[in-house]
Design a protein around this motif. Sequence first.
Motif: not given
Length: 73
Positions: A34, A41, A47-51, A53, A56, A60
């Motif tokens: 991670d 990033h 751009k990172i997309y992940s489930y 939490h 993310m 953010n």
Amino acid sequence: MQQFLRARNIVFVNDQIAIRSLQLFAEIRLDFVDNVLLAYHQIQGIKIYSYDHKLMNAINRGDIEQASDNGIV
């Protein structure tokens, strides 16, 4: 850390990503993979997309980005 990065049997595609990943790993409580994603990033703007939490939330949050602005990278 410098000796680790210069080891002959360890190869990095991008030294800057490797160094930042290790710095993040020391700073925050995420898995190393991670932290690699976070480094990509931050440095390359990917751009990172992940489930995941936790990942993310770290992406953010502004405090991780500020660490880069303070010369840690």
